[in-house]
Design a protein around this motif. Structure first.
Motif, PDB file in Angstrom:
ATOM      1  N   GLY A   1       0.744  -1.221  -0.106  1.00 55.37           N
ATOM      2  CA  GLY A   1      -0.016  -0.086   0.089  1.00 55.37           C
ATOM      3  C   GLY A   1       0.998   1.186  -0.108  1.00 55.37           C
ATOM      4  O   GLY A   1       0.512   2.288   0.682  1.00 55.37           O
ATOM      5  N   LEU A   2       1.862   1.240  -0.709  1.00 51.95           N
ATOM      6  CA  LEU A   2       2.772   2.494  -0.865  1.00 51.95           C
ATOM      7  C   LEU A   2       2.170   3.632  -1.524  1.00 51.95           C
ATOM      8  O   LEU A   2       1.576   3.145  -2.640  1.00 51.95           O
ATOM      9  CB  LEU A   2       4.272   2.031  -1.376  1.00 51.95           C
ATOM     10  N   GLU A   3       2.568   4.817  -1.030  1.00 50.02           N
ATOM     11  CA  GLU A   3       1.911   5.846  -1.730  1.00 50.02           C
ATOM     12  C   GLU A   3       3.185   6.548  -2.784  1.00 50.02           C
ATOM     13  O   GLU A   3       4.306   6.432  -2.579  1.00 50.02           O
ATOM     14  CB  GLU A   3       1.651   7.011  -0.912  1.00 50.02           C
ATOM     15  N   LEU A   4       2.593   6.781  -4.010  1.00 50.22           N
ATOM     16  CA  LEU A   4       3.318   7.265  -5.163  1.00 50.22           C
ATOM     17  C   LEU A   4       3.109   8.854  -5.266  1.00 50.22           C
ATOM     18  O   LEU A   4       1.886   9.471  -5.244  1.00 50.22           O
ATOM     19  CB  LEU A   4       3.243   6.571  -6.260  1.00 50.22           C
ATOM     20  N   PRO A   5       4.189   9.574  -5.751  1.00 53.71           N
ATOM     21  CA  PRO A   5       4.177  11.101  -5.842  1.00 53.71           C
ATOM     22  C   PRO A   5       3.103  11.272  -6.998  1.00 53.71           C
ATOM     23  O   PRO A   5       2.832  10.345  -7.937  1.00 53.71           O
ATOM     24  CB  PRO A   5       5.360  11.633  -5.974  1.00 53.71           C
ATOM     25  N   PRO A   6       2.417  12.607  -7.106  1.00 52.79           N
ATOM     26  CA  PRO A   6       1.813  13.012  -8.054  1.00 52.79           C
ATOM     27  C   PRO A   6       2.139  12.624  -9.646  1.00 52.79           C
ATOM     28  O   PRO A   6       1.480  12.872 -10.513  1.00 52.79           O
ATOM     29  CB  PRO A   6       1.304  14.301  -7.716  1.00 52.79           C
ATOM     30  N   ILE A   7       3.462  12.744  -9.860  1.00 49.66           N
ATOM     31  CA  ILE A   7       4.117  12.588 -10.950  1.00 49.66           C
ATOM     32  C   ILE A   7       3.695  11.532 -11.849  1.00 49.66           C
ATOM     33  O   ILE A   7       3.402  11.515 -12.701  1.00 49.66           O
ATOM     34  CB  ILE A   7       5.643  12.740 -10.965  1.00 49.66           C
ATOM     35  N   TYR A   8       3.233  10.240 -11.205  1.00 53.55           N
ATOM     36  CA  TYR A   8       3.018   9.249 -11.783  1.00 53.55           C
ATOM     37  C   TYR A   8       1.390   9.193 -12.022  1.00 53.55           C
ATOM     38  O   TYR A   8       0.958   8.352 -12.730  1.00 53.55           O
ATOM     39  CB  TYR A   8       3.131   7.890 -10.771  1.00 53.55           C
ATOM     40  N   LYS A   9       0.557  10.275 -11.937  1.00 54.75           N
ATOM     41  CA  LYS A   9      -0.545  10.266 -12.335  1.00 54.75           C
ATOM     42  C   LYS A   9      -0.555  11.396 -13.576  1.00 54.75           C
ATOM     43  O   LYS A   9      -1.712  11.507 -14.364  1.00 54.75           O
ATOM     44  CB  LYS A   9      -1.380  10.960 -11.147  1.00 54.75           C
ATOM     45  N   TRP A  10       0.627  11.878 -13.816  1.00 60.60           N
ATOM     46  CA  TRP A  10       0.491  12.678 -14.778  1.00 60.60           C
ATOM     47  C   TRP A  10       0.908  11.907 -16.201  1.00 60.60           C
ATOM     48  O   TRP A  10       1.273  10.818 -16.174  1.00 60.60           O
ATOM     49  CB  TRP A  10       1.706  13.908 -14.744  1.00 60.60           C
ATOM     50  N   LYS A  11       0.790  12.570 -17.420  1.00 60.66           N
ATOM     51  CA  LYS A  11       1.093  12.000 -18.644  1.00 60.66           C
ATOM     52  C   LYS A  11       2.461  11.616 -18.762  1.00 60.66           C
ATOM     53  O   LYS A  11       3.486  12.326 -18.237  1.00 60.66           O
ATOM     54  CB  LYS A  11       0.646  12.863 -19.827  1.00 60.66           C
ATOM     55  N   ASN A  12       2.814  10.269 -19.031  1.00 62.25           N
ATOM     56  CA  ASN A  12       4.283   9.836 -19.099  1.00 62.25           C
ATOM     57  C   ASN A  12       5.049   9.849 -17.621  1.00 62.25           C
ATOM     58  O   ASN A  12       6.153   9.766 -17.524  1.00 62.25           O
ATOM     59  CB  ASN A  12       5.098  10.665 -19.986  1.00 62.25           C
ATOM     60  N   GLY A  13       4.308   9.586 -16.731  1.00 64.87           N
ATOM     61  CA  GLY A  13       4.686   9.810 -15.179  1.00 64.87           C
ATOM     62  C   GLY A  13       5.649   8.559 -15.376  1.00 64.87           C
ATOM     63  O   GLY A  13       6.747   8.502 -14.591  1.00 64.87           O
ATOM     64  N   TYR A  14       5.311   7.225 -15.530  1.00 62.40           N
ATOM     65  CA  TYR A  14       6.158   6.112 -15.328  1.00 62.40           C
ATOM     66  C   TYR A  14       7.255   6.151 -16.141  1.00 62.40           C
ATOM     67  O   TYR A  14       8.384   5.590 -15.756  1.00 62.40           O
ATOM     68  CB  TYR A  14       5.428   4.831 -15.401  1.00 62.40           C
ATOM     69  N   LEU A  15       7.217   6.671 -17.468  1.00 59.52           N
ATOM     70  CA  LEU A  15       8.242   6.881 -18.370  1.00 59.52           C
ATOM     71  C   LEU A  15       9.129   7.919 -17.888  1.00 59.52           C
ATOM     72  O   LEU A  15      10.547   7.646 -17.853  1.00 59.52           O
ATOM     73  CB  LEU A  15       7.709   7.202 -19.759  1.00 59.52           C
ATOM     74  N   CYS A  16       8.961   8.866 -17.275  1.00 60.36           N
ATOM     75  CA  CYS A  16       9.777  10.120 -16.842  1.00 60.36           C
ATOM     76  C   CYS A  16      10.311   9.908 -15.320  1.00 60.36           C
ATOM     77  O   CYS A  16      11.416  10.457 -15.141  1.00 60.36           O
ATOM     78  CB  CYS A  16       9.130  11.551 -16.981  1.00 60.36           C
TER      79      CYS A  16
END
Length: 261
Positions: free
Chosen positions: A199-214
């Motif tokens: 149940g780890l929290e990820l930063p909002p970056i991963y909700k943005w376009k290309n988040g996992y890529l960047c």
């Protein structure tokens, strides 16, 4: 079910999201527990009688690393940033930073970026990699020296194409910094499974376009954009104030605002 056994740069953001949504069907808790146990055992063995800390960026690999290091009894850690981070990311850091975190700011700002325009939205992997040398590697080395460490633990993985050592997951660089990557053999699915089951929290970056890529790169370090117009458009959609401020330093940002707003 097919996995995502490609380097991060070749995996579409949508593939990451789809796999995370189905990860419980791909990897069982029992399977994950076995690799977690083995990783913790490896950490305890290699850090025995050594002063060690881990590098934490807030990215998916580092939040997994942080949790595992805490279980293994290692709580000291470092976050290396510059003055070109997204405000939303830094607010997330303030709320979710782990116990024992030190922050090192290497100081790159808009003035520095305007003096080094080739570092704005890198168009090749070599230039993009320089960000890590200028910011992360430099900051980690400073922390290593200041804290008199014997070892710094990283979240690098072979599945991401990272260097972790020659035939091992530990090495010492030419500056005398010993880096150890206990997650080196973890697959992309195993990382996502840990995030899911713990149940780890990820930063909002991963909700943005290309988040996992960047990942958690500062906004100008994103290599994926392909052209400057798309880059400014993406940044504007996340934090418009950045583009307005950048327009004072970059003609391309000013042109983007004039054409679109």
């Amino acid at each position: 079910m097919a996995g995502i056994n490609k380097k991060k740069q070749k995996i579409k953001n949508e593939e990451w999201i789809k796999m995370l949504q189905k990860i419980g069907q791909v990897i069982s808790r029992e399977e994950l527990d076995r690799i977690v146990f083995s990783t913790i055992k490896d950490i305890k063995k290699k850090t025995m009688d050594k002063k060690a800390a881990y590098a934490w960026s807030g990215g998916k690999d580092s939040v997994v690393l942080g949790k595992i290091c805490h279980i293994a009894g290692i709580t000291d850690c470092v976050l290396v940033i510059c003055n070109l981070e997204y405000r939303a990311f830094m607010e997330w850091i303030r709320i979710h930073k782990p116990q024992g975190l030190s922050v090192i700011n290497t100081g790159q700002d808009m003035e520095w970026l305007s003096a080094n325009p080739h570092m704005l939205f890198p168009q090749d992997s070599r230039t993009a990699a320089r960000w890590f040398n200028i910011v992360q590697h430099r900051g980690q080395a400073l922390y290593y020296k200041n804290e008199h460490l014997d070892m710094i633990i990283l979240g690098r993985r072979l599945a991401d194409g990272n260097y972790v050592g020659n035939g091992s997951n530990i090495y010492t660089d030419r500056h005398g910094v010993t880096r150890y990557s206990p997650l080196s053999g973890w697959t992309n699915e195993q990382v996502l499974a840990f995030i899911y089951y713990y149940g780890l929290e990820l930063p909002p970056i991963y909700k943005w376009k290309n988040g996992y890529l960047c990942g958690t790169h500062p906004w100008p370090a994103r290599q994926w954009t392909g052209n400057i117009k798309n880059a400014w458009s993406e940044v504007y959609s996340i934090d418009s104030s950045i583009v307005h401020y950048a327009a004072r330093y970059f003609k391309s940002a000013e042109t983007f605002l004039q054409k679109h707003f």
